[in-house]
Write an enzyme that holds these catalytic residues in place. Structure first.
Site, PDB file in Angstrom:
ATOM      1  CE  LYS A  76      -3.338   2.543   2.845  1.00 16.11           C
ATOM      2  NZ  LYS A  76      -4.106   2.570   4.102  1.00 16.11           N
ATOM      3  CB  SER A  80       8.133   6.626  -2.775  1.00 14.11           C
ATOM      4  OG  SER A  80       7.385   7.144  -3.862  1.00 14.11           O
ATOM      5  NE  ARG A  81       6.328   0.040   1.758  1.00 14.64           N
ATOM      6  CZ  ARG A  81       5.052   0.040   1.404  1.00 14.64           C
ATOM      7  NH1 ARG A  81       4.437   1.199   1.150  1.00 14.64           N
ATOM      8  NH2 ARG A  81       4.384  -1.074   1.286  1.00 14.64           N
ATOM      9  CG  LEU A  82      11.023   7.961   0.147  1.00 21.56           C
ATOM     10  CD1 LEU A  82      11.306   9.109  -0.811  1.00 21.56           C
ATOM     11  CD2 LEU A  82      12.328   7.293   0.586  1.00 21.56           C
TER      12      LEU A  82
END
Length: 214
Positions: free
Chosen positions: A10, A191-193
């Site tokens: 997600k 973006s998983r940041l």
């Protein structure tokens, strides 16, 4: 085609978290996030994972319910003779995790653990429904039992014993307070940041705040 576990993902896009926005006091920041979890009507927003370890370092984790928090720490209640109670008696360090998926937020807490006062334990115990108070007497938590009928029989025995009486708090049951040395607030980002802000205790009243790489 059904997705594999590796395909489950997600992208988190709800909010961000900056050092400008957060409170310098982590307990105030936690209260803000907890109140937002309550307002969002999340299922059991006070549910948290607590991880403990033996003196040799063997870890274990389970879900418990937060029942109080203030500037002193985070409180839950348990049987002191339970698996976690025995581990904390021998190695009084614990880690907590709150996961509020709908808000894309996580809070991680680690620190020293101590018993709350008997007065605090009594006050909470006496606020519980009668059958919950009886349950503290019925269950020898974490011990092996032959079948469920053992519990049901013990419940009947204690219901008879304390019929029309005040149910006292067992001496082996009460509160534990996690006194944090670190509290991390995690906000999911695209973006998983992800945003990760870590509070580290400097003394009784001040904390260092640092941003961690996701």
């Amino acid at each position: 085609m059904d997705k594999t576990i590796a395909d489950l993902r997600k992208d988190y896009t709800l909010e961000g978290l900056s050092k400008i926005e957060i409170d310098p006091n982590p307990f105030i920041q936690f209260k803000k996030w907890f109140n937002q979890a309550l307002a969002a009507q999340l299922p059991e927003p006070n549910a948290m994972t607590i991880a403990t370890a033996t003196p040799e370092g063997t870890p274990s984790a389970r879900m418990v319910l937060l029942k109080d928090f203030d500037q002193r720490g985070f409180v839950f209640f348990t049987n002191y003779n339970s698996h976690k109670g025995q581990e904390l008696a021998e190695n009084p360090q614990a880690a907590l995790v709150f996961w509020w998926a709908e808000l894309e937020r996580q809070v991680r807490i680690s620190g020293y653990v101590e018993k709350v006062s008997e007065k605090e334990s009594d006050q909470y115990f006496n606020s519980r429904p009668a059958n919950s108070r009886l349950g503290a007497w019925v269950s020898n938590q974490s011990e092996v039992i032959e079948n469920r009928e053992v519990l049901e029989q013990r419940l009947q025995e204690f219901q008879s014993k304390y019929e029309n009486q005040e149910i006292p708090r067992p001496s082996h049951w009460g509160g534990l307070r996690v006194i944090p040395s670190e509290i991390e607030f995690w906000q999911g980002r695209s973006s998983r940041l992800h945003d990760r802000l870590l509070y580290t205790r400097l003394d009784d009243s001040s904390w260092k705040i640092e941003r961690l790489s996701p």
